[in-house]
Motif scaffolding. Sequence first.
Motif, PDB file in Angstrom:
ATOM      1  N   ALA A 115       0.834  -1.212   0.000  1.00 47.51           N
ATOM      2  CA  ALA A 115       0.000   0.000   0.000  1.00 47.51           C
ATOM      3  C   ALA A 115       0.860   1.251   0.000  1.00 47.51           C
ATOM      4  O   ALA A 115       0.537   2.252  -0.647  1.00 47.51           O
ATOM      5  CB  ALA A 115      -0.936  -0.005   1.204  1.00 47.51           C
ATOM      6  N   GLY A 116       1.974   1.194   0.747  1.00 48.27           N
ATOM      7  CA  GLY A 116       2.897   2.327   0.752  1.00 48.27           C
ATOM      8  C   GLY A 116       3.525   2.549  -0.613  1.00 48.27           C
ATOM      9  O   GLY A 116       3.627   3.679  -1.092  1.00 48.27           O
ATOM     10  N   PHE A 117       3.963   1.462  -1.252  1.00 52.68           N
ATOM     11  CA  PHE A 117       4.503   1.581  -2.608  1.00 52.68           C
ATOM     12  C   PHE A 117       3.459   2.193  -3.539  1.00 52.68           C
ATOM     13  O   PHE A 117       3.756   3.089  -4.334  1.00 52.68           O
ATOM     14  CB  PHE A 117       4.889   0.194  -3.164  1.00 52.68           C
ATOM     15  CG  PHE A 117       5.980  -0.509  -2.415  1.00 52.68           C
ATOM     16  CD1 PHE A 117       6.887   0.192  -1.630  1.00 52.68           C
ATOM     17  CD2 PHE A 117       6.114  -1.891  -2.494  1.00 52.68           C
ATOM     18  CE1 PHE A 117       7.896  -0.464  -0.940  1.00 52.68           C
ATOM     19  CE2 PHE A 117       7.117  -2.556  -1.815  1.00 52.68           C
ATOM     20  CZ  PHE A 117       8.004  -1.838  -1.031  1.00 52.68           C
ATOM     21  N   TYR A 118       2.246   1.677  -3.432  1.00 50.24           N
ATOM     22  CA  TYR A 118       1.168   2.130  -4.314  1.00 50.24           C
ATOM     23  C   TYR A 118       0.919   3.624  -4.163  1.00 50.24           C
ATOM     24  O   TYR A 118       0.899   4.369  -5.153  1.00 50.24           O
ATOM     25  CB  TYR A 118      -0.101   1.340  -3.987  1.00 50.24           C
ATOM     26  CG  TYR A 118      -1.303   1.709  -4.826  1.00 50.24           C
ATOM     27  CD1 TYR A 118      -1.358   1.375  -6.169  1.00 50.24           C
ATOM     28  CD2 TYR A 118      -2.393   2.375  -4.274  1.00 50.24           C
ATOM     29  CE1 TYR A 118      -2.464   1.691  -6.947  1.00 50.24           C
ATOM     30  CE2 TYR A 118      -3.503   2.698  -5.041  1.00 50.24           C
ATOM     31  CZ  TYR A 118      -3.529   2.357  -6.373  1.00 50.24           C
ATOM     32  OH  TYR A 118      -4.613   2.679  -7.136  1.00 50.24           O
ATOM     33  N   LYS A 119       0.732   4.064  -2.934  1.00 52.06           N
ATOM     34  CA  LYS A 119       0.394   5.471  -2.719  1.00 52.06           C
ATOM     35  C   LYS A 119       1.589   6.384  -2.963  1.00 52.06           C
ATOM     36  O   LYS A 119       1.431   7.509  -3.455  1.00 52.06           O
ATOM     37  CB  LYS A 119      -0.137   5.686  -1.301  1.00 52.06           C
ATOM     38  CG  LYS A 119      -1.395   4.913  -0.979  1.00 52.06           C
ATOM     39  CD  LYS A 119      -2.510   5.121  -1.978  1.00 52.06           C
ATOM     40  CE  LYS A 119      -3.075   6.516  -2.023  1.00 52.06           C
ATOM     41  NZ  LYS A 119      -4.276   6.627  -2.860  1.00 52.06           N
TER      42      LYS A 119
END
Length: 509
Positions: free
Chosen positions: A418-422
Amino acid sequence: MGNSTVGEERPVEKEVPAINDPESNHDSSAVGKPWMYKPIKVGPLTLPWFASPETQLVLVSFVCFLCPGMFNAVSGLGGGGQLDPTVVSRANTALYSTFAVVGFFAGSISNRIGLRLTLSIGGFGYFLYVASLLAYNHGKNSGFVIFAGALLGVCAGMLWCAQGAVMMSYPRENEKGRFISIFWVIFNLGGVIGSLVPLGQNLHSDSGGVNDGTYIAFMILMVVGFIFAWGLSDSKYIMRKDGSRVIVMKNPTWKSEFKGLFDTLVSDYYIVLLFPMFLASNWFYAYHFDSVNGAYFNVRTRSLNGLLYWLMQMVGAFVFGLTLDMKFFSRPMRAKINFALLFALTLGIWGGGYAFQKRYTRAQTDANQVKMDWTSKGYVGPMFLYMFYGFYDAVFQTCAYWFMGSLTNNGRKLANFAGFYKGIQSAGAAGMWAMDSVHTPFMTEFASCWGLLLGALLIASPVVFFKIKDHVDIEDDLKFSDETTQDVMGAIPMERQTSESKEKQTTVA
């Protein structure tokens, strides 16, 4: 003797996990208060207990409904509702620049300090940003708006990481599409209701700017969302219907979490093939909000368009939430079917967008030659295009989250995903807002959106076609965790434990 008793005893399964079971070997520090596991009675209805994935998802959804949902309604007005969108474009460049940096590492931060604190910190920045727009209406302090945008990037990186971890790691494998759909519907209801505020207040106005009451209403709603964030439960207390728990680190440290970030990139190296998809997922927002809605329509029509845009996001999330969880296809087949549908929508909707963009240029809008009202002849076509832009956004992001969630069930790893995505998503948004702030031609902006979306899907296709399995083995998910199989699977319902124990004793006898 044994046969007759075994035949009579049948396990009774209730969707309430055992609490403080003396025979259970799972980590006792991960068991919450008894009230957290009691089903909630509302009249004739029985709702899931507080520490259930469903309740926590709804709680996170309403935080996002009230904070980023209202922010989206403001952004959807074009230029944050300001007559001159340049300062807001610069603030958004600062916002997504800090968001990109913080977002990439937010998974490690979230795993270390917990989802509740992460979500709470995240909610504050949205309130301050809208306050800066209100202040700009009076003092024209562009520095405050840009600072608030940069701070919001830090806060948003935290909030969206926590949200992604809840949405992808809390549900069981066969529920992930439904969970993503429920979140996206509730979240975008914020954009729908938020769009009603400026629509109602500017119903009889054809001016370009938004009045103070609109910003004040948004600020009040965001404060409520910030308060809601404190009601989130820690991941270690969550128990599903089958009694299983979320895979998290028992004793996270800063060192273990930043090492975990590196381990995730090494063990799941193929995630980098999804990075272009992450980059593309918010790239088109500046084009949608400023170059289409803000440039082509007057304020009350922008408000109506925003309402329809977010409403169609709800429709898109609902429809694809169903297709992603279709029970009569295997999960790999569902991945392929939804990927094909997404690719077809990219060609169809953006093909229509190309025909529309040929109608006007930035020079025409800067000279106020183009400001369409909903009473103008020819409004229906652009209205439907803008609605389908909203539908497409929800579909694209719902699929992206589902693809990620299908690769693992490990909450720690999914927080990093999720961190990579955002983070990468925000880097893309920052680039596009920077393009918009220097008055890049609209057709150039459009081409960058459509080209990036198609290219990103092609690059992501090997992951979608070859890495998504029907089931992820729990042993694979526990490789980078300090939990054991007993920790995450041992908390089966008390009634089931009791009946199974009796059955074993009878069989031995």
